[in-house]
Write an enzyme that holds these catalytic residues in place. Structure first.
Site, PDB file in Angstrom:
ATOM      1  NE  ARG A  24      -2.116  -2.247   3.139  1.00  0.00           N
ATOM      2  CZ  ARG A  24      -2.550  -2.689   4.318  1.00  0.00           C
ATOM      3  NH1 ARG A  24      -3.688  -2.248   4.808  1.00  0.00           N
ATOM      4  NH2 ARG A  24      -1.843  -3.560   5.018  1.00  0.00           N
ATOM      5  CD  GLU A 167      -6.058 -10.452  10.513  1.00  0.00           C
ATOM      6  OE1 GLU A 167      -5.703  -9.446   9.876  1.00  0.00           O
ATOM      7  OE2 GLU A 167      -5.904 -10.548  11.746  1.00  0.00           O
ATOM      8  NE  ARG A 343      29.422  22.297  -0.107  1.00  0.00           N
ATOM      9  CZ  ARG A 343      30.346  22.304  -1.068  1.00  0.00           C
ATOM     10  NH1 ARG A 343      30.714  23.448  -1.621  1.00  0.00           N
ATOM     11  NH2 ARG A 343      30.902  21.178  -1.457  1.00  0.00           N
ATOM     12  CG  ASN A 387      36.867  42.544   6.893  1.00  0.00           C
ATOM     13  OD1 ASN A 387      35.876  42.596   7.601  1.00  0.00           O
ATOM     14  ND2 ASN A 387      36.848  42.877   5.610  1.00  0.00           N
ATOM     15  NE  ARG A 450      42.944  47.918  -7.264  1.00  0.00           N
ATOM     16  CZ  ARG A 450      42.874  48.533  -6.082  1.00  0.00           C
ATOM     17  NH1 ARG A 450      43.285  49.786  -5.938  1.00  0.00           N
ATOM     18  NH2 ARG A 450      42.450  47.880  -5.047  1.00  0.00           N
TER      19      ARG A 450
HETATM   20  C1  UD1 Z   1      -1.783  -7.475  11.191  1.00  0.00           C
HETATM   21  C2  UD1 Z   1      -2.669  -8.443  11.987  1.00  0.00           C
HETATM   22  C3  UD1 Z   1      -3.949  -7.735  12.379  1.00  0.00           C
HETATM   23  C4  UD1 Z   1      -3.647  -6.488  13.171  1.00  0.00           C
HETATM   24  C5  UD1 Z   1      -2.666  -5.583  12.406  1.00  0.00           C
HETATM   25  C6  UD1 Z   1      -2.181  -4.469  13.314  1.00  0.00           C
HETATM   26  C7  UD1 Z   1      -2.167 -10.654  11.072  1.00  0.00           C
HETATM   27  C8  UD1 Z   1      -2.659 -11.764  10.219  1.00  0.00           C
HETATM   28  N1  UD1 Z   1      -2.965  -9.587  11.167  1.00  0.00           N
HETATM   29  O1  UD1 Z   1      -2.462  -7.156   9.977  1.00  0.00           O
HETATM   30  O2  UD1 Z   1      -4.759  -8.606  13.174  1.00  0.00           O
HETATM   31  O3  UD1 Z   1      -4.842  -5.805  13.461  1.00  0.00           O
HETATM   32  O4  UD1 Z   1      -1.516  -6.311  11.981  1.00  0.00           O
HETATM   33  O5  UD1 Z   1      -1.297  -3.594  12.662  1.00  0.00           O
HETATM   34  O6  UD1 Z   1      -1.116 -10.765  11.653  1.00  0.00           O
HETATM   35  N2  UD1 Z   1       5.115  -9.556   7.594  1.00  0.00           N
HETATM   36  C9  UD1 Z   1       6.155 -10.441   7.377  1.00  0.00           C
HETATM   37  N3  UD1 Z   1       5.943 -11.524   6.569  1.00  0.00           N
HETATM   38  C10 UD1 Z   1       4.753 -11.792   5.983  1.00  0.00           C
HETATM   39  C11 UD1 Z   1       3.685 -10.877   6.202  1.00  0.00           C
HETATM   40  C12 UD1 Z   1       3.895  -9.771   7.019  1.00  0.00           C
HETATM   41  O7  UD1 Z   1       7.250 -10.258   7.894  1.00  0.00           O
HETATM   42  O8  UD1 Z   1       4.664 -12.798   5.280  1.00  0.00           O
HETATM   43  C13 UD1 Z   1       5.350  -8.369   8.443  1.00  0.00           C
HETATM   44  C14 UD1 Z   1       5.153  -7.075   7.691  1.00  0.00           C
HETATM   45  O9  UD1 Z   1       6.377  -6.616   7.124  1.00  0.00           O
HETATM   46  C15 UD1 Z   1       4.634  -6.134   8.777  1.00  0.00           C
HETATM   47  C16 UD1 Z   1       3.965  -7.049   9.784  1.00  0.00           C
HETATM   48  O10 UD1 Z   1       4.424  -8.372   9.498  1.00  0.00           O
HETATM   49  O11 UD1 Z   1       5.681  -5.444   9.419  1.00  0.00           O
HETATM   50  C17 UD1 Z   1       2.447  -6.989   9.695  1.00  0.00           C
HETATM   51  O12 UD1 Z   1       2.039  -7.395   8.408  1.00  0.00           O
HETATM   52  P1  UD1 Z   1       0.835  -6.681   7.643  1.00  0.00           P
HETATM   53  O13 UD1 Z   1       0.659  -7.340   6.337  1.00  0.00           O
HETATM   54  O14 UD1 Z   1       1.008  -5.219   7.680  1.00  0.00           O
HETATM   55  O15 UD1 Z   1      -0.394  -7.121   8.592  1.00  0.00           O
HETATM   56  P2  UD1 Z   1      -1.778  -6.373   8.710  1.00  0.00           P
HETATM   57  O16 UD1 Z   1      -2.615  -6.676   7.531  1.00  0.00           O
HETATM   58  O17 UD1 Z   1      -1.544  -4.956   9.043  1.00  0.00           O
HETATM   59 CA    CA Z   2       0.257  -3.451   8.943  1.00  0.00          CA
END
Ligand code: UD1
Ligand code: CA
Length: 475
Positions: A24, A167, A343, A387, A450
């Site tokens: 997003r 979710e 700088r 100066n 000069r």
């Molecule tokens: C998640 C929660 C949701 C909560 C919300 C709060 C889950 C399934 N849902 O949703 O309940 O309300 O956070 O902010 O957990 N990430 C990974 N690997 C992956 C997917 C995600 O490392 O395969 C990491 C992302 O980089 C991120 C975090 O996990 O930092 C959360 O992932 P994101 O996809 O943003 O979850 P949400 O849809 O926000």
């Molecule tokens: Ca998130």
């Protein structure tokens, strides 16, 4: 950005999930690399973990792993975090499972943070960890949101016990009306997490392995404890609008703190990063930007529109509007600007004046020296009480290398002088206006390059006569 010393908390490990691309954000860059008040997003949970004394700290990276790892090393050093790769983003549950593999022998409490939730306070997290420890349960953070759209909803039974998290995309219309949401932050015994994340299923609307499924597992096992958190603190950064609004919140907190002993003329219209120090009675104008490790001394005045990065401003110094300084040192009582450009490597001594349209680079000016107008000083060492006249230029570059100019104590450089480096102007020497200096000038000498001035009397009339019978010249 650390507030205070890390407090050792025994037996706490931290797992940070940060493998997502951040769809997003509509960005070519991983979301984790986007700067939030000058610091990459991914560093925020790492700093919280450090403050809590968590060790080890495991970060799960995927999208642009190498770049994110580089940013982490740049900020926190080599050995601070252990990186685990999640090559394919199969969901938060999958990420946590991989991360836990790096904590195979860990028997304490694990705190799970999300890489995109940067505003959580140390107090909130400490309370969460405590909650998990005292009851041996899975502790989760929840918040009441006026607009819960997009977040996982917390489902409770008739006795108010947490049963599961659903979710947004999987929720029924009835469940969507629930305004208590999951912040995505958990503390639990390592053994429970290892077990619970080993058997997740992707049977849901997104076909992912949800970490949130561990909540239902805990509800019928070790038990779930919940702690509440404010909407502001739990804000997750999913898009650029949120990035900017969270940045404003962070900035407001910092200015609120510093604003107790220094005056901010317009606290809403400044950018002040977390690493800034401002001493008592300093005054900060409108639209000032203070970045990096900038320090503002006692009673210094930073007027409107100044942008300072990693710059030290001495006590009582005055920066007039629109001064831009990077990696510069400005001595006590110095006066700079308006429209000066300092700088890297600029070092202004006490009571130095640097005025409008003056650019300095790798240049030192000693106590009380002045360069007030339209000047370029590069690779220059200037003594005390010198100066530098308007329009002086150090010619420090010959197309191949940078060369040095030295101007000794008490020298006077006339306006519109070029100093062709390498060159030295001796103590109390006087350079006449318009000179091109190509050799060293002896102490106390006058240097003048000069061409002799000639005056031709009656010239205007003679020319007028010659053209008398032709059309008048256009003036
Ligand atoms: C998640 C929660 C949701 C909560 C919300 C709060 C889950 C399934 N849902 O949703 O309940 O309300 O956070 O902010 O957990 N990430 C990974 N690997 C992956 C997917 C995600 O490392 O395969 C990491 C992302 O980089 C991120 C975090 O996990 O930092 C959360 O992932 P994101 O996809 O943003 O979850 P949400 O849809 O926000
Ligand atoms: Ca998130």
């Amino acid at each position: 950005m650390s507030r205070g010393q890390p407090k050792a908390q025994n037996n706490l490990a931290c797992l940070i999930l940060a493998a997502g691309k951040g769809t997003r954000m509509y960005s070519a860059r991983a979301k984790m690399l986007h700067p939030l008040l000058g610091v990459p997003l991914v560093s925020y949970p790492v700093e919280r973990a450090l403050e809590l004394g968590a060790s080890p700290i495991v970060v799960v990276l995927g999208f642009q792993r190498a770049e994110v790892e580089k940013a982490l090393t740049a900020r926190h050093g080599q050995a601070t975090v252990t990186v685990v790769e999640q090559a394919e983003q199969k969901g938060t549950g999958h990420a946590a499972h991989l991360g836990l593999a790096a904590l195979r022998r860990w028997e304490g409490t694990v705190l799970i943070l999300y890489g995109d939730v940067p505003l959580l306070s140390r107090e909130t997290l400490t309370a969460l960890v405590k909650k998990s420890r005292s009851a041996g349960k899975l502790a989760i953070l929840t918040a009441e949101l006026a607009d819960p759209h997009g977040y996982g909803r917390v489902i409770r039974d008739s006795q108010g016990r947490v049963v599961e998290v659903v979710e947004h995309k999987d929720a029924s219309s009835e469940q969507l009306r629930i305004t208590e949401v999951n912040a995505g932050i958990y503390a639990a015994p390592a053994a429970f997490l290892r077990q619970a994340t080993a058997r997740l299923s992707p049977r849901n609307a997104q076909g992912e392995l949800y970490l949130t499924d561990i909540i239902a597992k805990a509800a019928t096992g070790i038990g779930v404890a919940s702690a509440s958190v404010s909407a502001e603190e739990m804000a997750g950064i999913n898009d650029r609008q949120r990035l900017v609004s969270v940045e404003k919140t962070l900035c407001r907190r910092i200015v609120g703190e510093l604003g107790k002993h220094a005056t901010f003329r317009d606290p809403e219209a400044v950018v002040v990063e977390a690493g800034i120090t401002i001493d008592q009675d300093a005054e900060i104008g409108r639209n000032v930007v203070l970045r990096g490790r900038t320090r503002i001394g006692v009673g210094a005045r930073i007027d409107d529109g100044c942008i300072l990065t990693d710059t030290e401003v001495g006590a009582g110094a005055i920066l007039l509007p629109y001064t831009v300084a990077t990696e510069a040192r400005i001595g006590p009582g110095a006066k700079v600007g308006p429209f000066a450009h300092l700088r890297p490597g600029t070092d202004l001594g006490p009571d130095v004046h640097v005025g409008n349209y003056v650019e300095t680079k790798k240049t030192r000016l000693g106590r009380g020296s002045k360069a007030n107008h339209l000047t370029y000083l590069g690779d220059t060492i200037i003594g005390e009480g010198v100066n530098v006249g308007a329009g002086t230029i150090t010619c420090n570059y010959n197309g191949y290398e940078k060369r040095q100019t030295i101007i000794e104590d008490g020298a006077f450089i006339g306006s519109d002088t070029q100093l062709v480096a390498p060159v030295r102007v001796g103590k109390r020497a006087v350079v006449a206006a318009g000179a091109t200096i190509t050799e060293d000038i002896r102490d106390g000498a006058l240097a003048i390059t000069r061409a002799p001035l000639t005056q031709v009397d009656g010239y205007a009339d003679r020319v007028a006569q010659r053209y008398a019978n032709k059309a008048a010249p256009k003036r």
